[in-house]
Write an enzyme that holds these catalytic residues in place. Structure first.
Site, PDB file in Angstrom:
ATOM      1  CE1 TYR A  76      -6.000   2.259   0.518  1.00  0.00           C
ATOM      2  CE2 TYR A  76      -3.990   1.698  -0.670  1.00  0.00           C
ATOM      3  CZ  TYR A  76      -5.373   1.641  -0.546  1.00  0.00           C
ATOM      4  OH  TYR A  76      -6.116   0.969  -1.483  1.00  0.00           O
TER       5      TYR A  76
HETATM    6  N1  LIG Z   1      -8.180   1.969  -8.021  1.00  0.00           N
HETATM    7  C1  LIG Z   1      -7.136   1.244  -7.648  1.00  0.00           C
HETATM    8  O1  LIG Z   1      -6.119   1.181  -8.351  1.00  0.00           O
HETATM    9  C2  LIG Z   1      -7.170   0.447  -6.384  1.00  0.00           C
HETATM   10  C3  LIG Z   1      -6.062  -0.367  -6.093  1.00  0.00           C
HETATM   11  C4  LIG Z   1      -6.083  -1.118  -4.920  1.00  0.00           C
HETATM   12  C5  LIG Z   1      -7.162  -1.092  -4.080  1.00  0.00           C
HETATM   13  N2  LIG Z   1      -8.220  -0.272  -4.366  1.00  0.00           N
HETATM   14  C6  LIG Z   1      -9.352  -0.285  -3.422  1.00  0.00           C
HETATM   15  O2  LIG Z   1     -10.542  -0.536  -4.151  1.00  0.00           O
HETATM   16  C7  LIG Z   1     -11.632   0.159  -3.566  1.00  0.00           C
HETATM   17  C8  LIG Z   1     -12.293   1.044  -4.604  1.00  0.00           C
HETATM   18  O3  LIG Z   1     -11.313   1.946  -5.114  1.00  0.00           O
HETATM   19  P1  LIG Z   1     -11.624   3.035  -6.194  1.00  0.00           P
HETATM   20  O4  LIG Z   1     -10.408   3.199  -7.019  1.00  0.00           O
HETATM   21  O5  LIG Z   1     -12.926   2.749  -6.822  1.00  0.00           O
HETATM   22  O6  LIG Z   1     -11.712   4.319  -5.241  1.00  0.00           O
HETATM   23  P2  LIG Z   1     -12.768   5.489  -5.188  1.00  0.00           P
HETATM   24  O7  LIG Z   1     -12.240   6.501  -4.229  1.00  0.00           O
HETATM   25  O8  LIG Z   1     -13.114   5.940  -6.561  1.00  0.00           O
HETATM   26  O9  LIG Z   1     -14.037   4.770  -4.562  1.00  0.00           O
HETATM   27  C9  LIG Z   1     -14.279   4.662  -3.172  1.00  0.00           C
HETATM   28  C10 LIG Z   1     -15.649   5.239  -2.901  1.00  0.00           C
HETATM   29  O10 LIG Z   1     -15.898   5.088  -1.507  1.00  0.00           O
HETATM   30  C11 LIG Z   1     -16.549   6.236  -1.043  1.00  0.00           C
HETATM   31  N3  LIG Z   1     -16.287   6.398   0.375  1.00  0.00           N
HETATM   32  C12 LIG Z   1     -15.126   6.772   0.965  1.00  0.00           C
HETATM   33  N4  LIG Z   1     -15.287   6.845   2.298  1.00  0.00           N
HETATM   34  C13 LIG Z   1     -16.573   6.474   2.548  1.00  0.00           C
HETATM   35  C14 LIG Z   1     -17.342   6.356   3.733  1.00  0.00           C
HETATM   36  N5  LIG Z   1     -16.806   6.640   4.939  1.00  0.00           N
HETATM   37  N6  LIG Z   1     -18.633   5.954   3.639  1.00  0.00           N
HETATM   38  C15 LIG Z   1     -19.179   5.681   2.424  1.00  0.00           C
HETATM   39  N7  LIG Z   1     -18.509   5.808   1.270  1.00  0.00           N
HETATM   40  C16 LIG Z   1     -17.215   6.184   1.334  1.00  0.00           C
HETATM   41  C17 LIG Z   1     -15.958   7.389  -1.852  1.00  0.00           C
HETATM   42  O11 LIG Z   1     -16.839   8.508  -1.905  1.00  0.00           O
HETATM   43  C18 LIG Z   1     -15.736   6.736  -3.210  1.00  0.00           C
HETATM   44  O12 LIG Z   1     -16.807   7.014  -4.082  1.00  0.00           O
HETATM   45  C19 LIG Z   1     -11.051   0.929  -2.386  1.00  0.00           C
HETATM   46  O13 LIG Z   1     -11.249   0.148  -1.236  1.00  0.00           O
HETATM   47  C20 LIG Z   1      -9.584   1.034  -2.719  1.00  0.00           C
HETATM   48  O14 LIG Z   1      -8.796   1.157  -1.558  1.00  0.00           O
HETATM   49  C21 LIG Z   1      -8.256   0.481  -5.505  1.00  0.00           C
END
Ligand SMILES: NC(=O)c1ccc[n+]([C@@H]2O[C@H](COP(=O)([O-])OP(=O)(O)OC[C@H]3O[C@@H](n4cnc5c(N)ncnc54)[C@H](O)[C@@H]3O)[C@@H](O)[C@H]2O)c1
Length: 335
Positions: A151
């Site tokens: 990841y």
């Molecule tokens: N939440 C955290 O603590 C955290 C920390 C570091 C980085 N991030 C990054 O922040 C971003 C948002 O994270 P989050 O916590 O809201 O995650 P999340 O999984 O709730 O949101 C990601 C969304 O992207 C959608 N998705 C996944 N694959 C897809 C595709 N191929 N096409 C279209 N949509 C797609 C999913 O359905 C989901 O709704 C991500 O890139 C994640 O890696 C989050």
């Protein structure tokens, strides 16, 4: 502005899209609504962000044709790219989905931005890129060449891919390294939700590295505030970039990278105790060794974001956990 938010049904995406629409931007949200976790939670988030400034399209970022057609038709001013396959542990068993969504999907978004005149691409990176680094707090000035999960490797790759587009095509890009985001409507695969659900149901919670872990927990509203401050200012080349002594936080291209965290690492056991007090129930704990792919501690240095955007996180872990727990109990009681 007209803004594309990818991953709009996700935790961070829904809140960011809501704030952008509330301040008057025209927001188009896309998401493939995959079942990595409870799809009804994603749909419920979409329901709360309905407004006249928001439109949703179910779409997969790996669908090159559909993504490019969307960019061509809508002519976005800015793109907030949050769609990704998230989660460290899942990447140990399902690397291909990370390669597809996080690498191919990101390339499609870069192409859409390049070809159809987007002024600023802001995208999600992660504290996980610090990987094997042990120098705390984590700083953008430090090298991040030792990811300890696939990841993290895909997110670090996104930073490199963005840099190439910023350099070759002059596309302004800003990567945000989010540090453990939590709050109401959060992700069911992350510890606040996993622990709250287990504690309330009387199930055992698993504590890795025998509890010797710490996280910089960042409340969702603070994350969204940081995102909004950044998105309005397209990245520009850094005047202090020195090609003979390159600092990873700077570039001769319109490329920037920032930590967004709460500027403090909270010990795992202390955090669990806080959650127990808020929920009014003790956890049944099992202590286990470190998990592959995990890191023992995260702690953000947010001075760059503070200097350049006046960003100061406002929410203490205790306040944020209270708001999370109150939402969690209401939401799942109603469900
Ligand atoms: N939440 C955290 O603590 C955290 C920390 C570091 C980085 N991030 C990054 O922040 C971003 C948002 O994270 P989050 O916590 O809201 O995650 P999340 O999984 O709730 O949101 C990601 C969304 O992207 C959608 N998705 C996944 N694959 C897809 C595709 N191929 N096409 C279209 N949509 C797609 C999913 O359905 C989901 O709704 C991500 O890139 C994640 O890696 C989050």
């Amino acid at each position: 502005m007209k803004v594309l938010v990818t991953g709009a049904a996700g935790f961070i995406g829904a809140f960011a899209a809501k704030r952008l629409a509330e301040r008057g931007d025209t927001v188009v949200g896309i998401d493939n609504l995959n079942d990595y976790y409870d799809v009804t939670l994603k749909q419920a988030r979409l329901a709360f962000l309905q407004s006249e400034n928001f439109r949703f399209k179910a779409m997969d970022v790996i669908d090159t044709e559909a993504i490019l057609a969307l960019f061509e038709k809508e002519r976005f001013d800015a793109c907030l790219h949050l769609a990704a396959q998230a989660g460290v542990r899942y990447s140990l068993k399902n690397p291909l989905i990370y390669a597809h969504t996080n690498l191919i999907g990101f390339t499609n978004v870069l192409e859409g931005c390049r070809l159809f005149g987007v002024s600023h691409l802001v995208y999600a990176s992660t504290s996980s890129v610090y990987g094997a680094n042990r120098k705390l707090p984590f700083s953008e000035h430090d090298a991040v060449d030792h990811p300890v999960s696939f990841y993290a490797a895909t997110k670090k790759s996104n930073e490199l891919m963005a840099h190439a587009y910023s350099h070759v095509f002059g596309l302004p890009t800003t990567g945000l390294r989010f540090f453990t985001v939590y709050g109401p409507w959060g992700r069911p695969d992350m510890s606040p939700m996993l622990f709250a659900s287990a504690i309330l149901a009387g199930r055992t919670i698993e504590i890795f590295n025998h509890g010797a872990m710490a996280r910089d927990f960042t409340y969702i509203d603070d994350i969204v505030e940081g995102v909004l401050r950044v998105i309005d200012t397209p990245a520009t080349p850094s005047p202090s970039y020195d090609a003979l002594n390159p600092d990873p936080a700077t570039s001769s291209a319109p490329y920037r990278i920032y930590n967004i965290g709460n500027q403090g690492a909270v010990n795992l056991l202390e955090y669990i105790e806080m959650l127990e007090t808020i929920l009014g129930k003790k956890a049944d704990k099992v202590f286990l060794p470190m998990q592959p792919g995990d890191v023992a501690e995260t702690f953000a240095d947010v001075s760059l974001l503070q200097e350049q955007f006046g960003f100061i996180p406002q929410t203490s872990l205790e306040d944020g956990l209270r708001r999370f727990a109150s939402w969690y109990q209401d939401y799942y009681r109603a469900a």
